[in-house]
Design an enzyme around this catalytic site. Structure first.
Site, PDB file in Angstrom:
ATOM      1  N   CYS A 113       0.824  -1.209   0.000  1.00  0.00           N
ATOM      2  CA  CYS A 113       0.000   0.000   0.000  1.00  0.00           C
ATOM      3  C   CYS A 113       0.863   1.266   0.000  1.00  0.00           C
ATOM      4  O   CYS A 113       1.862   1.340   0.718  1.00  0.00           O
ATOM      5  CB  CYS A 113      -0.923  -0.005   1.215  1.00  0.00           C
ATOM      6  SG  CYS A 113      -2.047  -1.399   1.144  1.00  0.00           S
ATOM      7  N   CYS A 194      -3.248  -0.424  -3.970  1.00  0.00           N
ATOM      8  CA  CYS A 194      -3.714  -0.169  -2.610  1.00  0.00           C
ATOM      9  C   CYS A 194      -3.244   1.215  -2.141  1.00  0.00           C
ATOM     10  O   CYS A 194      -2.096   1.590  -2.400  1.00  0.00           O
ATOM     11  CB  CYS A 194      -3.098  -1.293  -1.774  1.00  0.00           C
ATOM     12  SG  CYS A 194      -3.446  -1.213  -0.043  1.00  0.00           S
TER      13      CYS A 194
END
Ligand code: AVW
Length: 288
Positions: A113, A194
Site C-alpha cells: 500500500c 492499494c
C-alpha cells in the site's frame, strides 16, 4: 619425334584415372551430405534455445530474488512448473493471458500500500528510481516481474521444449506467450493496487496516456476503491517539452478512471528526478 602409345595402352592408362575421378566425386558427395546433415544440426536449437538453460536461468533468478531462504528451492521449482505449463506445447500465437492464472495463484505478493509505481514509456527512469530509492516498487521489482524482465520464451504445438529465439514479436500476434504474460502480470499488479498509487508517464510524447499501452488498456481498468484511494500521475518532462497535465490524453485518463478514486497530476523535470536518484541522502518525497 613424339612417342604415341598404342590406343589399347592409352585406354589402360586412362582406367586408373577414371577410377580416381570416380572416387573423388564419391568423396565430394559424401562430404557434402555430411556437411548438410551436421550443418542442419548446428542451425537447429542453439544452446540458448533449449529448455534446460532457460529453466536454470529462471529458477536461479527466482532464488536470487527470494534470497537464501530454505524454502526458495521448492518455491522456485513450483513457480517454474506453473509458468511453463502456461505455454509449453502450445502454438506460440495461441497463449491467452488466462493461461497464466495458475501462475498468479502460485505467486501471491504481499500488499504494498502507498508504494506501487506504475509507468508507461518511462521504463528506464522508473527502474533507476526504484533501484536507488526503496520507497516505491514497480511490477519489475516483484518476483515474477524481476524474473521475467528482458526474457523471451515460447514453445510449439505438441513440443515439450521452450525456445528463446524465433518466438513471435510483440505485435506479430496478440496472444503470444510473452505479451500474454505481461498483460496478466500487469493485471494482477493493478488488482493489488492499494492506498495512494503513483504512475510515471512520459511528458515528451504527444500521448502520455496511450490507449494501446498496458497501463491504459489493462491497469487503469483494474484500479478501484475502496482499497485504492488515489492515482497520482508524475508527468516526466525534458527541457521545454510541451505536454502538460492538461494534455488531451490525460483528460481521457481522468474520464476513464474509476470515479471513487482521487486524481492528481504533477509535471516534473527529468533532471530533478535524476539528481534525486543520484543523491542517497535525498528522501523520496523530495524527488517530485
Ligand atoms: P510501454 P505500457 N513491442 O512503455 O503501459 C515490444 O509502452 O505498455 O508501457 N514490446 C512492447 C511493446 C511493443 N509494441 N509494447 C509494450 N512492450 C513491452 C507493466 C516492452 O517490454 C507495468 F506495470 C516495454 O518495455 C507498467 O505499469 C513494456 O512492454 C506498464 O505495464 C512497456 O511498454 C507498462 O506497460
Amino acid at each position: 619425334m613424339d612417342y604415341q602409345a598404342p590406343s589399347s595402352q592409352r585406354r589402360r592408362c586412362r582406367r586408373p584415372l577414371l577410377l580416381g575421378a570416380c572416387v573423388l566425386i564419391l568423396l565430394i558427395v559424401v562430404c557434402v551430405c555430411l556437411g548438410v546433415a551436421f550443418g542442419r544440426r548446428a542451425a537447429g536449437p542453439s544452446n540458448d534455445r533449449i529448455t534446460g538453460n532457460f529453466t536454470t536461468a529462471i529458477i536461479s533468478k527466482c532464488k536470487q530474488f527470494l534470497g537464501d531462504e530454505n524454502s526458495s528451492e521448492n518455491k522456485c521449482e513450483e513457480v517454474w512448473d506453473a509458468f511453463s505449463k502456461a505455454y509449453v506445447g502450445k502454438d506460440p500465437c495461441e497463449v491467452p493471458m488466462e493461461a497464466y492464472d495458475p501462475l498468479m495463484q502460485t505467486v501471491r505478493e504481499k500488499d504494498a500500500c502507498n508504494r506501487m509505481l506504475f509507468w508507461s514509456k518511462t521504463k528506464d527512469i522508473v527502474h533507476q528510481f526504484t533501484e536507488a530509492k526503496k520507497c516505491l516498487l514497480t511490477l519489475e521489482d516483484t518476483l515474477l516481474g524481476f524474473v521475467m524482465d528482458g526474457q523471451t520464451w515460447c514453445s510449439e504445438k505438441g513440443s515439450k521444449e521452450t525456445f528463446t529465439t524465433g518466438c513471435p514479436s510483440w505485435d506479430k500476434c496478440e496472444r503470444n506467450p510473452v505479451r500474454s504474460f505481461w498483460n496478466r502480470a500487469s493485471e494482477a499488479f493493478a488488482q493489488a493496487a492499494c492506498g495512494e498509487v503513483t504512475a510515471m508517464l512520459n511528458g515528451s510524447i504527444s500521448t502520455p496516456f496511450n490507449n494501446n499501452s498496458i497501463f491504459a488498456s489493462i491497469e487503469v481498468k483494474k484500479f478501484s476503491g475502496p482499497k485504492m484511494r488515489a492515482l497520482n500521475v508524475v508527468l516526466v518532462k525534458t527541457g521545454n517539452d510541451t505536454a502538460t497535465c492538461e494534455n488531451d490524453s490525460l483528460q481521457t485518463l481522468q474520464r476513464v478512471l474509476n470515479p471513487s478514486l482521487k486524481y492528481t497530476c504533477k509535471e516534473v523535470q527529468r533532471s530533478k528526478i535524476l539528481d534525486c536518484i543520484s543523491d542517497p541522502d535525498r528522501p523520496c518525497g523530495d524527488c517530485w
